[in-house]
Design an enzyme around this catalytic site. Structure first.
Site, mmCIF file in Angstrom:
data_model
loop_
_atom_site.group_PDB
_atom_site.id
_atom_site.type_symbol
_atom_site.label_atom_id
_atom_site.label_comp_id
_atom_site.label_asym_id
_atom_site.label_seq_id
_atom_site.Cartn_x
_atom_site.Cartn_y
_atom_site.Cartn_z
ATOM 1 N N SER A 11 0.813 -1.225 0.000
ATOM 2 C CA SER A 11 0.000 0.000 0.000
ATOM 3 C C SER A 11 0.846 1.274 0.000
ATOM 4 O O SER A 11 1.796 1.413 0.763
ATOM 5 C CB SER A 11 -0.914 0.018 1.227
ATOM 6 O OG SER A 11 -1.593 1.260 1.277
ATOM 7 N N SER B 15 -0.552 4.130 0.696
ATOM 8 C CA SER B 15 -1.273 5.104 1.533
ATOM 9 C C SER B 15 -0.420 5.706 2.649
ATOM 10 O O SER B 15 -0.501 6.921 2.881
ATOM 11 C CB SER B 15 -2.539 4.470 2.106
ATOM 12 O OG SER B 15 -3.441 4.212 1.063
ATOM 13 N N LYS C 183 -13.709 -3.879 1.776
ATOM 14 C CA LYS C 183 -14.562 -2.695 1.603
ATOM 15 C C LYS C 183 -16.038 -2.983 1.889
ATOM 16 O O LYS C 183 -16.769 -2.097 2.326
ATOM 17 C CB LYS C 183 -14.394 -2.109 0.198
ATOM 18 C CG LYS C 183 -13.020 -1.465 -0.013
ATOM 19 C CD LYS C 183 -12.914 -0.778 -1.367
ATOM 20 C CE LYS C 183 -11.516 -0.204 -1.567
ATOM 21 N NZ LYS C 183 -11.400 0.535 -2.830
ATOM 22 N N ASN D 139 -14.354 2.872 1.791
ATOM 23 C CA ASN D 139 -12.883 2.856 1.783
ATOM 24 C C ASN D 139 -12.296 3.763 2.851
ATOM 25 O O ASN D 139 -11.083 3.832 3.002
ATOM 26 C CB ASN D 139 -12.325 3.235 0.400
ATOM 27 C CG ASN D 139 -12.361 4.731 0.162
ATOM 28 O OD1 ASN D 139 -13.160 5.450 0.748
ATOM 29 N ND2 ASN D 139 -11.490 5.215 -0.705
ATOM 30 N N ASP E 285 -13.432 6.990 -3.323
ATOM 31 C CA ASP E 285 -12.874 6.536 -4.607
ATOM 32 C C ASP E 285 -13.482 7.300 -5.793
ATOM 33 O O ASP E 285 -12.763 7.777 -6.674
ATOM 34 C CB ASP E 285 -13.123 5.033 -4.804
ATOM 35 C CG ASP E 285 -12.209 4.175 -3.946
ATOM 36 O OD1 ASP E 285 -11.069 4.609 -3.656
ATOM 37 O OD2 ASP E 285 -12.626 3.072 -3.546
ATOM 38 N N GLY F 110 -17.388 -3.531 -8.381
ATOM 39 C CA GLY F 110 -17.260 -2.567 -7.292
ATOM 40 C C GLY F 110 -16.663 -1.239 -7.737
ATOM 41 O O GLY F 110 -17.122 -0.175 -7.296
ATOM 42 N N ALA F 111 -15.666 -1.279 -8.596
ATOM 43 C CA ALA F 111 -14.991 -0.049 -9.010
ATOM 44 C C ALA F 111 -15.945 0.847 -9.799
ATOM 45 O O ALA F 111 -15.981 2.066 -9.600
ATOM 46 C CB ALA F 111 -13.763 -0.388 -9.849
ATOM 47 N N THR G 109 -20.887 -8.830 -18.877
ATOM 48 C CA THR G 109 -22.139 -9.486 -18.492
ATOM 49 C C THR G 109 -23.218 -8.407 -18.442
ATOM 50 O O THR G 109 -23.310 -7.639 -17.482
ATOM 51 C CB THR G 109 -21.990 -10.157 -17.107
ATOM 52 O OG1 THR G 109 -20.774 -10.926 -17.111
ATOM 53 C CG2 THR G 109 -23.170 -11.049 -16.782
ATOM 54 N N MET H 67 -8.683 3.153 -14.621
ATOM 55 C CA MET H 67 -8.535 3.255 -13.166
ATOM 56 C C MET H 67 -7.265 2.548 -12.676
ATOM 57 O O MET H 67 -6.807 2.782 -11.571
ATOM 58 C CB MET H 67 -9.750 2.651 -12.465
ATOM 59 C CG MET H 67 -10.992 3.510 -12.534
ATOM 60 S SD MET H 67 -12.208 2.863 -11.368
ATOM 61 C CE MET H 67 -13.624 3.854 -11.781
HETATM 62 P P1 ATR Z 1 -13.759 -4.479 -9.047
HETATM 63 O O1 ATR Z 1 -14.054 -4.361 -7.583
HETATM 64 O O2 ATR Z 1 -12.324 -4.207 -9.415
HETATM 65 O O3 ATR Z 1 -14.725 -3.722 -9.872
HETATM 66 P P2 ATR Z 1 -15.200 -6.866 -9.650
HETATM 67 O O4 ATR Z 1 -16.301 -6.414 -8.760
HETATM 68 O O5 ATR Z 1 -14.782 -8.288 -9.607
HETATM 69 O O6 ATR Z 1 -13.889 -6.033 -9.383
HETATM 70 O O7 ATR Z 1 -15.596 -6.487 -11.158
HETATM 71 C C1 ATR Z 1 -14.749 -6.728 -12.235
HETATM 72 C C2 ATR Z 1 -15.320 -6.048 -13.471
HETATM 73 O O8 ATR Z 1 -14.396 -6.195 -14.547
HETATM 74 C C3 ATR Z 1 -16.623 -6.648 -13.940
HETATM 75 O O9 ATR Z 1 -17.389 -5.645 -14.572
HETATM 76 C C4 ATR Z 1 -16.144 -7.680 -14.975
HETATM 77 O O10 ATR Z 1 -17.104 -8.042 -15.939
HETATM 78 P P3 ATR Z 1 -18.205 -9.189 -15.634
HETATM 79 O O11 ATR Z 1 -19.237 -8.561 -14.780
HETATM 80 O O12 ATR Z 1 -18.715 -9.577 -16.962
HETATM 81 O O13 ATR Z 1 -17.449 -10.292 -14.936
HETATM 82 C C5 ATR Z 1 -15.043 -6.915 -15.624
HETATM 83 N N1 ATR Z 1 -14.024 -7.734 -16.302
HETATM 84 C C6 ATR Z 1 -13.118 -8.536 -15.714
HETATM 85 N N2 ATR Z 1 -12.301 -9.081 -16.649
HETATM 86 C C7 ATR Z 1 -12.712 -8.604 -17.848
HETATM 87 C C8 ATR Z 1 -12.271 -8.790 -19.203
HETATM 88 N N3 ATR Z 1 -11.237 -9.587 -19.498
HETATM 89 N N4 ATR Z 1 -12.918 -8.118 -20.187
HETATM 90 C C9 ATR Z 1 -13.934 -7.313 -19.898
HETATM 91 N N5 ATR Z 1 -14.420 -7.088 -18.642
HETATM 92 C C10 ATR Z 1 -13.810 -7.728 -17.642
#
Ligand code: ATR
Length: 297
Positions: free
Chosen positions: A38, A40, A89, A110, A125, A153-154, A176, A241
């Site tokens: 980290s 931070s 978080k 956070n 964030d 989450g992001a 998705t 990000m």
């Molecule tokens: P975070 O907290 O970093 O947002 P997360 O909640 O696991 O992590 O979410 C990951 C995001 O990245 C999701 O939107 C995921 O898409 P899905 O909902 O379809 O799983 C997306 N993601 C991860 N790998 C990806 C890839 N190779 N191409 C496109 N989207 C991706």
């Protein structure tokens, strides 16, 4: 036999001074698992120096099943606040006794602030992202078309601060599609006045956009979300990000199609500055800290 007595005169002066300073300084931690990486503590130490605030900020590794206990113990010891990172978080959100609107919207916390038995849960964030875009990149959001990639989450954390910056449209695209639809629907229910989110899949995105934010974790796997290249225009800012020494694959892809690019290092610094403000009521300036971190990458 009498107990040994520690003779304070025998202690080096520097020890006495630093102990006195840390006894009087308000204590903060960043809690995560893992936590050794980290940045931070470095960021907050620089903010404290710059604003002449006396704080003591450390890393805390909490067991995966022991986040709440670790926080409670820190509160018992007089801790004033904490930054919370992966994977806690949601646990921080659950244990807060009061939530800010932006933490409520993010569904995650956070930043924690402890006072008078209360645990305030905040999320800095999203506002960190928006501040970096508006102030540091000098890119307006009001009246602009914004494409947010991802529905995890992001992405969720960014939604309310982005919408409060009044884009003309916010398209939320995810691999998705059902997750983007669900997030947009949840948001519409909780914040009916803010709802201008258009959920869709990557293939259906119709550009160009003024601002594109990659909030997927695809860059971690060196992948680019399969969006049509028509999303990029000559004045598009493509923001990832994620950050690193080199441009992310998303930034390389966007650059190759004519967009301006920026990584998430500024977001990291700005979310920290906002947390510092929540705790101390003082807003640190961030340019020098950003430059120092960039040089260390
Ligand atoms: P975070 O907290 O970093 O947002 P997360 O909640 O696991 O992590 O979410 C990951 C995001 O990245 C999701 O939107 C995921 O898409 P899905 O909902 O379809 O799983 C997306 N993601 C991860 N790998 C990806 C890839 N190779 N191409 C496109 N989207 C991706």
């Amino acid at each position: 036999m009498s107990a040994p007595v520690l003779n304070p005169v025998a202690l080096p002066a520097a020890t006495l001074i630093s102990e006195a300073a840390s006894l009087s300084a308000d204590r903060y931690v960043v809690i995560g698992n893992p936590i050794a990486h980290s940045k931070s503590p470095d960021i907050h130490a620089r903010f404290a120096l710059e604003t002449a605030q006396s704080i003591d900020y450390a890393r805390m590794l909490a067991p995966l099943d022991g986040f709440e206990e670790a926080v409670q113990e820190f509160v018992r010891q007089g801790g004033k606040g904490a930054n919370v990172t992966v994977p806690f978080k949601l646990a921080a959100y659950a244990m807060a006794t009061r939530l800010t609107a932006r933490a409520e919207a993010a569904g995650a916390v956070n930043t924690l602030a402890f006072s008078d038995g209360e645990i305030l849960g905040d999320n800095t964030d999203g506002i960190g992202l928006v501040t970096d875009i508006l102030r540091n990149a000098g890119t307006p959001i009001a009246g602009k078309r914004v494409l947010l990639l991802g529905a995890g989450g992001a992405a969720r954390g960014a939604l309310l601060p982005l919408l409060q910056s009044r884009p003309v449209q916010l398209v939320l695209a995810n691999r998705t599609v059902a997750k983007a639809q669900e997030l947009a629907a949840q948001f519409a229910q909780k914040f009916p006045k803010e709802n201008t989110i258009v959920p869709c899949g990557f293939a259906n995105v119709d550009g160009p956009f003024d601002l594109i934010i990659n909030a997927t974790s695809a860059s971690l796997a060196a992948e680019v979300p399969p969006i049509p290249v028509s999303v990029f225009g000559a004045r598009t800012l493509a923001y990832d990000m994620m950050y690193g020494k080199q441009a992310t694959v998303f930034m390389q892809f966007a650059s190759a199609h004519g967009a301006n690019v920026r990584d998430g290092l500024g977001m990291l610094v700005e979310q920290a500055a906002e947390a510092f403000f929540v705790w101390r009521g003082v807003r640190p300036s961030t340019a020098e800290v950003y430059a120092a971190l960039r040089a260390q990458l």
